[in-house]
Design a protein around this motif. Structure first.
Motif, PDB file in Angstrom:
ATOM      1  N   ARG A  80       2.024  -9.633 -12.566  1.00 47.96           N
ATOM      2  CA  ARG A  80       0.980  -8.994 -11.747  1.00 47.96           C
ATOM      3  C   ARG A  80       1.459  -8.813 -10.309  1.00 47.96           C
ATOM      4  NH1 ARG A  80      -1.215  -5.961  -9.709  1.00 47.96           N
ATOM      5  NH2 ARG A  80      -3.386  -5.718  -9.049  1.00 47.96           N
ATOM      6  N   ALA A  81       2.092  -9.826  -9.737  1.00 49.13           N
ATOM      7  CA  ALA A  81       2.591  -9.712  -8.361  1.00 49.13           C
ATOM      8  C   ALA A  81       3.685  -8.649  -8.260  1.00 49.13           C
ATOM      9  CB  ALA A  81       3.125 -11.063  -7.900  1.00 49.13           C
ATOM     10  N   THR A  82       4.550  -8.594  -9.269  1.00 50.36           N
ATOM     11  CA  THR A  82       5.632  -7.605  -9.244  1.00 50.36           C
ATOM     12  C   THR A  82       5.091  -6.189  -9.386  1.00 50.36           C
ATOM     13  OG1 THR A  82       7.084  -9.254 -10.280  1.00 50.36           O
ATOM     14  CG2 THR A  82       7.826  -6.983 -10.299  1.00 50.36           C
ATOM     15  N   LEU A  83       4.100  -6.007 -10.257  1.00 50.91           N
ATOM     16  CA  LEU A  83       3.487  -4.689 -10.414  1.00 50.91           C
ATOM     17  C   LEU A  83       2.785  -4.257  -9.131  1.00 50.91           C
ATOM     18  CD1 LEU A  83       1.981  -5.043 -14.011  1.00 50.91           C
ATOM     19  CD2 LEU A  83       3.946  -3.649 -13.340  1.00 50.91           C
ATOM     20  N   ALA A  84       2.150  -5.214  -8.459  1.00 45.98           N
ATOM     21  CA  ALA A  84       1.479  -4.882  -7.199  1.00 45.98           C
ATOM     22  C   ALA A  84       2.486  -4.448  -6.133  1.00 45.98           C
ATOM     23  CB  ALA A  84       0.673  -6.085  -6.710  1.00 45.98           C
ATOM     24  N   ASP A  85       3.611  -5.146  -6.056  1.00 45.93           N
ATOM     25  CA  ASP A  85       4.650  -4.762  -5.085  1.00 45.93           C
ATOM     26  C   ASP A  85       5.205  -3.378  -5.393  1.00 45.93           C
ATOM     27  OD1 ASP A  85       4.354  -7.166  -3.770  1.00 45.93           O
ATOM     28  OD2 ASP A  85       6.033  -8.139  -4.791  1.00 45.93           O
ATOM     29  N   GLU A  86       5.454  -3.136  -6.672  1.00 47.70           N
ATOM     30  CA  GLU A  86       6.038  -1.848  -7.058  1.00 47.70           C
ATOM     31  C   GLU A  86       5.052  -0.705  -6.828  1.00 47.70           C
ATOM     32  OE1 GLU A  86       9.274   0.413  -8.396  1.00 47.70           O
ATOM     33  OE2 GLU A  86       9.126  -1.712  -7.868  1.00 47.70           O
ATOM     34  N   ALA A  87       3.743  -0.990  -6.955  1.00 49.78           N
ATOM     35  CA  ALA A  87       2.733   0.058  -6.777  1.00 49.78           C
ATOM     36  C   ALA A  87       2.688   0.576  -5.341  1.00 49.78           C
ATOM     37  CB  ALA A  87       1.360  -0.472  -7.175  1.00 49.78           C
ATOM     38  N   ARG A  88       3.279  -0.162  -4.404  1.00 44.91           N
ATOM     39  CA  ARG A  88       3.292   0.265  -3.001  1.00 44.91           C
ATOM     40  C   ARG A  88       4.492   1.157  -2.676  1.00 44.91           C
ATOM     41  NH1 ARG A  88       2.570  -5.455  -2.449  1.00 44.91           N
ATOM     42  NH2 ARG A  88       0.349  -5.999  -2.359  1.00 44.91           N
ATOM     43  N   GLU A  89       5.378   1.357  -3.634  1.00 52.60           N
ATOM     44  CA  GLU A  89       6.559   2.174  -3.381  1.00 52.60           C
ATOM     45  C   GLU A  89       6.161   3.644  -3.165  1.00 52.60           C
ATOM     46  OE1 GLU A  89       9.813   1.282  -3.101  1.00 52.60           O
ATOM     47  OE2 GLU A  89       9.088  -0.794  -3.125  1.00 52.60           O
ATOM     48  N   PRO A  90       6.908   4.355  -2.327  1.00 52.22           N
ATOM     49  CA  PRO A  90       6.553   5.752  -2.020  1.00 52.22           C
ATOM     50  C   PRO A  90       6.461   6.653  -3.247  1.00 52.22           C
ATOM     51  CG  PRO A  90       8.180   4.929  -0.454  1.00 52.22           C
ATOM     52  CD  PRO A  90       8.043   3.883  -1.512  1.00 52.22           C
ATOM     53  N   HIS A  91       7.387   6.489  -4.207  1.00 57.94           N
ATOM     54  CA  HIS A  91       7.355   7.383  -5.365  1.00 57.94           C
ATOM     55  C   HIS A  91       6.120   7.146  -6.229  1.00 57.94           C
ATOM     56  CE1 HIS A  91       9.100   3.774  -7.263  1.00 57.94           C
ATOM     57  NE2 HIS A  91       8.692   4.280  -8.410  1.00 57.94           N
ATOM     58  N   VAL A  92       5.605   5.906  -6.211  1.00 58.93           N
ATOM     59  CA  VAL A  92       4.386   5.609  -6.964  1.00 58.93           C
ATOM     60  C   VAL A  92       3.183   6.235  -6.259  1.00 58.93           C
ATOM     61  CG1 VAL A  92       2.878   3.791  -7.832  1.00 58.93           C
ATOM     62  CG2 VAL A  92       5.359   3.495  -7.901  1.00 58.93           C
ATOM     63  N   GLU A  93       3.129   6.102  -4.946  1.00 60.55           N
ATOM     64  CA  GLU A  93       2.031   6.707  -4.187  1.00 60.55           C
ATOM     65  C   GLU A  93       2.049   8.223  -4.347  1.00 60.55           C
ATOM     66  OE1 GLU A  93       2.560   5.307  -0.230  1.00 60.55           O
ATOM     67  OE2 GLU A  93       1.812   3.276  -0.669  1.00 60.55           O
ATOM     68  N   ALA A  94       3.240   8.804  -4.417  1.00 57.33           N
ATOM     69  CA  ALA A  94       3.341  10.248  -4.623  1.00 57.33           C
ATOM     70  C   ALA A  94       2.800  10.643  -5.998  1.00 57.33           C
ATOM     71  CB  ALA A  94       4.789  10.704  -4.482  1.00 57.33           C
ATOM     72  N   ALA A  95       3.082   9.810  -7.008  1.00 60.19           N
ATOM     73  CA  ALA A  95       2.577  10.097  -8.352  1.00 60.19           C
ATOM     74  C   ALA A  95       1.054  10.033  -8.381  1.00 60.19           C
ATOM     75  CB  ALA A  95       3.173   9.104  -9.341  1.00 60.19           C
ATOM     76  N   VAL A  96       0.469   9.101  -7.657  1.00 61.77           N
ATOM     77  CA  VAL A  96      -0.993   8.999  -7.585  1.00 61.77           C
ATOM     78  C   VAL A  96      -1.574  10.230  -6.907  1.00 61.77           C
ATOM     79  CG1 VAL A  96      -2.906   7.692  -6.614  1.00 61.77           C
ATOM     80  CG2 VAL A  96      -0.961   6.484  -7.602  1.00 61.77           C
ATOM     81  N   LEU A  97      -0.943  10.661  -5.825  1.00 62.08           N
ATOM     82  CA  LEU A  97      -1.422  11.847  -5.106  1.00 62.08           C
ATOM     83  C   LEU A  97      -1.285  13.115  -5.949  1.00 62.08           C
ATOM     84  CD1 LEU A  97       0.028  11.160  -1.533  1.00 62.08           C
ATOM     85  CD2 LEU A  97      -2.356  10.943  -2.298  1.00 62.08           C
TER      86      LEU A  97
END
Length: 309
Positions: A198-215
């Motif tokens: 859970r902690a690792t997934l939370a850290d990875e979710a803050r990466e720019p490419h993940v935020e771009a995928a959400v947008l």
């Protein structure tokens, strides 16, 4: 010397130091193997003669070096009762590996599923319940979980057998005898790995490419599987590899509770007999398995990390 060879050498040295500590620790226990394995009615002279036969009159480090010299040939020595250690562990160790392997597989599946479920709704009630339960569960010793499972699933409901009966081949006589021991091992380790994942997934979710995928409007499930999980896998694999040692260590207590025909019962009788070669032999095999698993995890982590570069 390559980095991989250095890692192997370091872990081999650490294993050798651990074996020396185990050998000395058994020697420091009250009594000795000659007295612990003496038959009823044996005289002091008989015990003294057995002490000489077992080499207990020699310094402990000398006996340890003699035992270590046989390891390259696969010779684990002879137990205090005169039976080759390799013979004693050859039937029990596969049962422990089966138990630990099933528990590790269950831990991996449940950890990823629960951590992923929580990550889909960060900060929501599912996330809070999963994280809180994982924290509470990982603090429970395996033998406490084992006793609770016996009380609920065996004594109260009668759904599953409380003890394990070995078949003619030395393995558990039926599959349902594996359920409670596997659960007793997997539940605490699932709590541990859920926290890591859970902690690792939370850290990875803050990466720019993940935020771009959400947008871009991708669904939460697709973002998790395609963009978050691949980057989190190296740390998750490392956590599961660490659980291997904990599972094998916890198996000793769990096997005693369920009368499981594994290495735990062998180790318990070896400690009672003050049998240093047998305790060291069990430790050597367990340490070798853990070392191999950690090396595989290191390679897997490097491959996964390299694939993302």
């Amino acid at each position: 010397m390559s980095g991989f060879a250095i890692v192997v050498l370091k872990r081999a040295v650490l294993l050798g130091i651990l074996l020396a500590v185990v050998f000395v620790a058994v020697d420091l226990l009250p009594g000795d193997a000659a007295r612990a394995t003496a038959a009823r009615g044996e005289s002091a002279a008989d015990v003294a003669r057995r002490r000489v036969e077992l080499g207990l009159d020699r310094p402990v480090l000398e006996r340890f070096w003699e035992w270590m010299s046989g390891l390259p040939r696969g010779d684990l020595g002879v137990s205090a009762r005169g039976v080759p250690v390799r013979e004693l562990v050859s039937g029990a160790f596969p049962n422990t590996l089966l138990l630990g392997g099933l528990a590790l597989a269950l831990t991996a599946v449940c950890s990823l599923a629960l951590a992923g479920w929580a990550a889909l709704r960060p900060g929501g009630w599912v996330d809070r319940v999963v994280s809180g339960t994982a924290t509470a569960v990982l603090a429970l010793p395996e033998f406490v979980v084992a006793i609770a499972l016996v009380a609920v699933l065996s004594l109260w409901t009668g759904w599953l057998p409380a003890v394990t009966i070995a078949g003619s081949d030395g393995a558990p006589a039926s599959w349902d005898m594996l359920v409670l021991p596997v659960l007793a091992l997997a539940i605490p380790q699932t709590g541990w790995n859920v926290r890591i994942a859970r902690a690792t997934l939370a850290d990875e979710a803050r990466e720019p490419h993940v935020e771009a995928a959400v947008l871009d409007g991708l669904s939460p499930g697709r973002v998790l599987l395609r963009h978050v999980l691949p980057g989190a896998l190296p740390a998750i694999v490392a956590g599961l590899a660490t659980s291997t040692g904990m599972l094998l260590g916890g198996a000793v207590a769990v096997e005693v509770v369920f009368n499981y025909p594994g290495i735990g019962s062998v180790l318990a009788s070896a400690a009672t007999d003050r049998d240093a070669p047998l305790v060291a032999g069990v430790t050597a095999l367990t340490g070798a398995v853990i070392t191999v698993v950690l090396l595989i995890a290191d390679i897997t982590r490097d491959v996964l990390a390299g694939g993302r570069r």
